[in-house]
Design a protein around this motif. Sequence first.
Motif, PDB file in Angstrom:
ATOM      1  N   ILE A 192       9.565  -4.490  12.490  1.00 41.30           N
ATOM      2  CA  ILE A 192      10.473  -3.475  11.939  1.00 41.30           C
ATOM      3  C   ILE A 192       9.911  -2.946  10.628  1.00 41.30           C
ATOM      4  O   ILE A 192       9.879  -1.736  10.388  1.00 41.30           O
ATOM      5  N   SER A 193       9.437  -3.870   9.780  1.00 36.50           N
ATOM      6  CA  SER A 193       8.941  -3.462   8.467  1.00 36.50           C
ATOM      7  C   SER A 193       7.712  -2.571   8.599  1.00 36.50           C
ATOM      8  O   SER A 193       7.600  -1.535   7.917  1.00 36.50           O
ATOM      9  N   GLY A 246       6.038   6.876   5.749  1.00 33.51           N
ATOM     10  CA  GLY A 246       5.055   6.966   4.669  1.00 33.51           C
ATOM     11  C   GLY A 246       5.482   6.220   3.428  1.00 33.51           C
ATOM     12  O   GLY A 246       5.162   6.611   2.311  1.00 33.51           O
ATOM     13  N   GLY A 247       6.247   5.149   3.599  1.00 32.60           N
ATOM     14  CA  GLY A 247       6.675   4.352   2.462  1.00 32.60           C
ATOM     15  C   GLY A 247       7.898   4.884   1.754  1.00 32.60           C
ATOM     16  O   GLY A 247       8.370   4.300   0.790  1.00 32.60           O
ATOM     17  N   GLU A 248       8.450   6.014   2.262  1.00 29.34           N
ATOM     18  CA  GLU A 248       9.623   6.597   1.599  1.00 29.34           C
ATOM     19  C   GLU A 248      10.897   5.890   2.002  1.00 29.34           C
ATOM     20  O   GLU A 248      11.880   5.903   1.275  1.00 29.34           O
ATOM     21  N   MET A 249      10.902   5.332   3.200  1.00 28.28           N
ATOM     22  CA  MET A 249      12.097   4.695   3.749  1.00 28.28           C
ATOM     23  C   MET A 249      13.263   5.665   3.809  1.00 28.28           C
ATOM     24  O   MET A 249      14.395   5.313   3.533  1.00 28.28           O
ATOM     25  N   LEU A 261      18.309   1.309   8.454  1.00 30.03           N
ATOM     26  CA  LEU A 261      18.200   0.623   7.164  1.00 30.03           C
ATOM     27  C   LEU A 261      19.551   0.470   6.485  1.00 30.03           C
ATOM     28  O   LEU A 261      19.710  -0.357   5.593  1.00 30.03           O
ATOM     29  N   SER A 262      20.553   1.289   6.909  1.00 28.89           N
ATOM     30  CA  SER A 262      21.873   1.095   6.331  1.00 28.89           C
ATOM     31  C   SER A 262      22.527  -0.163   6.903  1.00 28.89           C
ATOM     32  O   SER A 262      23.392  -0.757   6.281  1.00 28.89           O
ATOM     33  N   ARG A 263      22.105  -0.539   8.132  1.00 36.16           N
ATOM     34  CA  ARG A 263      22.653  -1.758   8.724  1.00 36.16           C
ATOM     35  C   ARG A 263      21.800  -2.971   8.394  1.00 36.16           C
ATOM     36  O   ARG A 263      22.292  -4.098   8.400  1.00 36.16           O
ATOM     37  N   LEU A 264      20.518  -2.744   8.179  1.00 41.76           N
ATOM     38  CA  LEU A 264      19.574  -3.845   7.975  1.00 41.76           C
ATOM     39  C   LEU A 264      18.794  -3.521   6.706  1.00 41.76           C
ATOM     40  O   LEU A 264      17.839  -2.780   6.742  1.00 41.76           O
ATOM     41  N   LYS A 265      19.235  -4.069   5.600  1.00 39.43           N
ATOM     42  CA  LYS A 265      18.621  -3.724   4.316  1.00 39.43           C
ATOM     43  C   LYS A 265      17.165  -4.177   4.266  1.00 39.43           C
ATOM     44  O   LYS A 265      16.802  -5.170   4.890  1.00 39.43           O
ATOM     45  N   GLU A 266      16.362  -3.429   3.499  1.00 36.08           N
ATOM     46  CA  GLU A 266      14.954  -3.788   3.361  1.00 36.08           C
ATOM     47  C   GLU A 266      14.789  -5.207   2.854  1.00 36.08           C
ATOM     48  O   GLU A 266      13.928  -5.949   3.298  1.00 36.08           O
ATOM     49  N   ARG A 267      15.658  -5.568   1.917  1.00 36.22           N
ATOM     50  CA  ARG A 267      15.625  -6.913   1.350  1.00 36.22           C
ATOM     51  C   ARG A 267      15.849  -7.972   2.437  1.00 36.22           C
ATOM     52  O   ARG A 267      15.154  -8.989   2.489  1.00 36.22           O
ATOM     53  N   THR A 268      16.807  -7.675   3.353  1.00 34.61           N
ATOM     54  CA  THR A 268      17.078  -8.612   4.449  1.00 34.61           C
ATOM     55  C   THR A 268      15.857  -8.755   5.342  1.00 34.61           C
ATOM     56  O   THR A 268      15.503  -9.862   5.763  1.00 34.61           O
ATOM     57  N   ILE A 269      15.221  -7.602   5.661  1.00 32.83           N
ATOM     58  CA  ILE A 269      14.055  -7.638   6.548  1.00 32.83           C
ATOM     59  C   ILE A 269      12.983  -8.547   5.961  1.00 32.83           C
ATOM     60  O   ILE A 269      12.451  -9.429   6.640  1.00 32.83           O
ATOM     61  N   MET A 270      12.670  -8.361   4.674  1.00 32.03           N
ATOM     62  CA  MET A 270      11.597  -9.159   4.082  1.00 32.03           C
ATOM     63  C   MET A 270      12.014 -10.618   3.945  1.00 32.03           C
ATOM     64  O   MET A 270      11.205 -11.523   4.099  1.00 32.03           O
ATOM     65  N   PHE A 271      13.324 -10.839   3.692  1.00 35.00           N
ATOM     66  CA  PHE A 271      13.801 -12.233   3.596  1.00 35.00           C
ATOM     67  C   PHE A 271      13.567 -12.969   4.901  1.00 35.00           C
ATOM     68  O   PHE A 271      13.013 -14.067   4.922  1.00 35.00           O
ATOM     69  N   PHE A 272      13.954 -12.317   6.018  1.00 30.28           N
ATOM     70  CA  PHE A 272      13.826 -13.006   7.300  1.00 30.28           C
ATOM     71  C   PHE A 272      12.369 -13.164   7.706  1.00 30.28           C
ATOM     72  O   PHE A 272      12.022 -14.172   8.333  1.00 30.28           O
ATOM     73  N   ILE A 320       0.836  -1.199   0.000  1.00 30.17           N
ATOM     74  CA  ILE A 320       0.000   0.000   0.000  1.00 30.17           C
ATOM     75  C   ILE A 320       0.875   1.255   0.000  1.00 30.17           C
ATOM     76  O   ILE A 320       0.619   2.203  -0.740  1.00 30.17           O
ATOM     77  N   LEU A 321       1.912   1.241   0.819  1.00 33.96           N
ATOM     78  CA  LEU A 321       2.632   2.493   1.064  1.00 33.96           C
ATOM     79  C   LEU A 321       3.895   2.689   0.237  1.00 33.96           C
ATOM     80  O   LEU A 321       4.255   3.817  -0.073  1.00 33.96           O
ATOM     81  N   ARG A 322       4.592   1.617  -0.068  1.00 32.07           N
ATOM     82  CA  ARG A 322       5.933   1.758  -0.648  1.00 32.07           C
ATOM     83  C   ARG A 322       5.873   2.433  -2.008  1.00 32.07           C
ATOM     84  O   ARG A 322       5.029   2.109  -2.842  1.00 32.07           O
ATOM     85  N   ARG A 323       6.765   3.386  -2.201  1.00 36.53           N
ATOM     86  CA  ARG A 323       6.873   4.023  -3.517  1.00 36.53           C
ATOM     87  C   ARG A 323       8.110   3.482  -4.204  1.00 36.53           C
ATOM     88  O   ARG A 323       9.175   3.420  -3.597  1.00 36.53           O
ATOM     89  N   SER A 324       7.931   3.119  -5.469  1.00 36.78           N
ATOM     90  CA  SER A 324       9.053   2.473  -6.138  1.00 36.78           C
ATOM     91  C   SER A 324      10.157   3.481  -6.462  1.00 36.78           C
ATOM     92  O   SER A 324      11.328   3.173  -6.342  1.00 36.78           O
ATOM     93  N   HIS A 325       9.759   4.705  -6.866  1.00 36.49           N
ATOM     94  CA  HIS A 325      10.802   5.680  -7.199  1.00 36.49           C
ATOM     95  C   HIS A 325      11.009   6.597  -6.012  1.00 36.49           C
ATOM     96  O   HIS A 325      10.059   7.089  -5.404  1.00 36.49           O
ATOM     97  N   ARG A 326      12.256   6.836  -5.690  1.00 34.30           N
ATOM     98  CA  ARG A 326      12.559   7.742  -4.592  1.00 34.30           C
ATOM     99  C   ARG A 326      12.504   9.166  -5.088  1.00 34.30           C
ATOM    100  O   ARG A 326      12.895   9.459  -6.227  1.00 34.30           O
ATOM    101  N   ARG A 327      12.002  10.030  -4.189  1.00 31.74           N
ATOM    102  CA  ARG A 327      12.096  11.440  -4.530  1.00 31.74           C
ATOM    103  C   ARG A 327      13.557  11.856  -4.500  1.00 31.74           C
ATOM    104  O   ARG A 327      14.349  11.289  -3.762  1.00 31.74           O
ATOM    105  N   LYS A 328      13.874  12.907  -5.300  1.00 31.22           N
ATOM    106  CA  LYS A 328      15.265  13.346  -5.285  1.00 31.22           C
ATOM    107  C   LYS A 328      15.596  13.940  -3.925  1.00 31.22           C
ATOM    108  O   LYS A 328      14.786  14.599  -3.301  1.00 31.22           O
ATOM    109  N   LYS A 329      16.822  13.683  -3.500  1.00 33.47           N
ATOM    110  CA  LYS A 329      17.236  14.121  -2.172  1.00 33.47           C
ATOM    111  C   LYS A 329      17.108  15.630  -2.004  1.00 33.47           C
ATOM    112  O   LYS A 329      16.834  16.115  -0.923  1.00 33.47           O
ATOM    113  N   LYS A 330      17.278  16.371  -3.112  1.00 34.30           N
ATOM    114  CA  LYS A 330      17.305  17.831  -2.996  1.00 34.30           C
ATOM    115  C   LYS A 330      15.946  18.392  -2.578  1.00 34.30           C
ATOM    116  O   LYS A 330      15.872  19.420  -1.909  1.00 34.30           O
TER     117      LYS A 330
END
Lengths: 134, 249
Positions: free
Chosen positions: B233-234, B242-245, B162-173, B84-94
Amino acid sequence: MANFLEAVLGQYNNWAFIILLMIGIYAMIAKNNLLKKVIGMAIFQSAIILFYVSVSLKKGATIPIIAHGHGHDHGAVAHAIDAASYANPLPHVLMLTAIVVGVATLGVALAIVQKVNRVYGTIEEDEILEKIKE
Amino acid sequence: MKIIALLVSVALGVILLVATNDLPEWGDPQSPASTHLSRYYIENSMEQTSVPNFVTAVLADYRGYDTMFETAVIFCAGITVLTILRRSHRRKKKDVQPRPCREGQDIILKSAARLIAPMMQLFALYVLAHGHHSPGGGFQGGVISGASFILLSIAYDLEMLLSRLKERTIMFFSGLGVLIYAGIGAICLLLGGNFLNYSSWSKILQVSEVEARSHGMLGIEIGVFITVTFIMISLYADLASGGEMDEGL
């Protein structure tokens, strides 16, 4: 009047759950704000959980764990168990389940509220309906 | 609308209050809820599973199917919130203004969180492992362990976590936990027993069938623990950002 008070005090646990239940269902129907509706749902769930936990109670019983049960002679303890001296474990199990489902539904509900806010810019129900009609 | 709601809730309350007159007395050991099935569990679970905690024995063994799908429900809730929340494209940091409170964040808060988090994780493992003998188990331990990560991400920010625990790792576990649970059940099938009947594990573990049921329960509790920890955690990471992570709360 005295009879009524006696009836209330004799079953004060049930009165508490039913009042919580009424608060919950009122919030779910009447409140305009989606977040408040979600809170109403959580109150409703807690009322039911409390009701089940109170069903599991037995007078003079202890928690549903066998005292000194983890020795080496399991067999010796097993045949001396009196069911009336331990609280009913079944409602506890069911409510452990219900609490977890409650957390899961709460998470999903909050996610939906966030998404609604992102799309319509508001979480007030009447404002959302107006925006849908436009 | 409010009057209708009031009427509905009051009517419901009155009906339920009238119905409470038929309930057995509070705390009566002979009430219907406390006799039939629960008496069987209390009298036999120690003999059949060697677990003194009835709640654990019923949750993980007698009602094992229920708990397995319970774990699956949590996993599904995690996936649903993500979808529901995750956005595939990240907004630009600026575009994102760094929040003012981020600067000079409280050093006491950070130090305290650093000290508390490992204690919480240790306690979570204790609650998990001691669930056979005291109140506790996979769900409770998992929530404590998940809360320790959430504490870190509140004290610092979500990016640090999230820099220590990647999103991919969270969903894997979180998927792995459900898999451990179902896998333990499936191995029972391979060993010739019924699904989730841990007594067939006695052939592998070289213990009696009763002990094997106790060990099987610990195994599935570990699966529940892993799923609950990572789904917590997820859920937090998705809802707080808000899904921005990005930086979270």
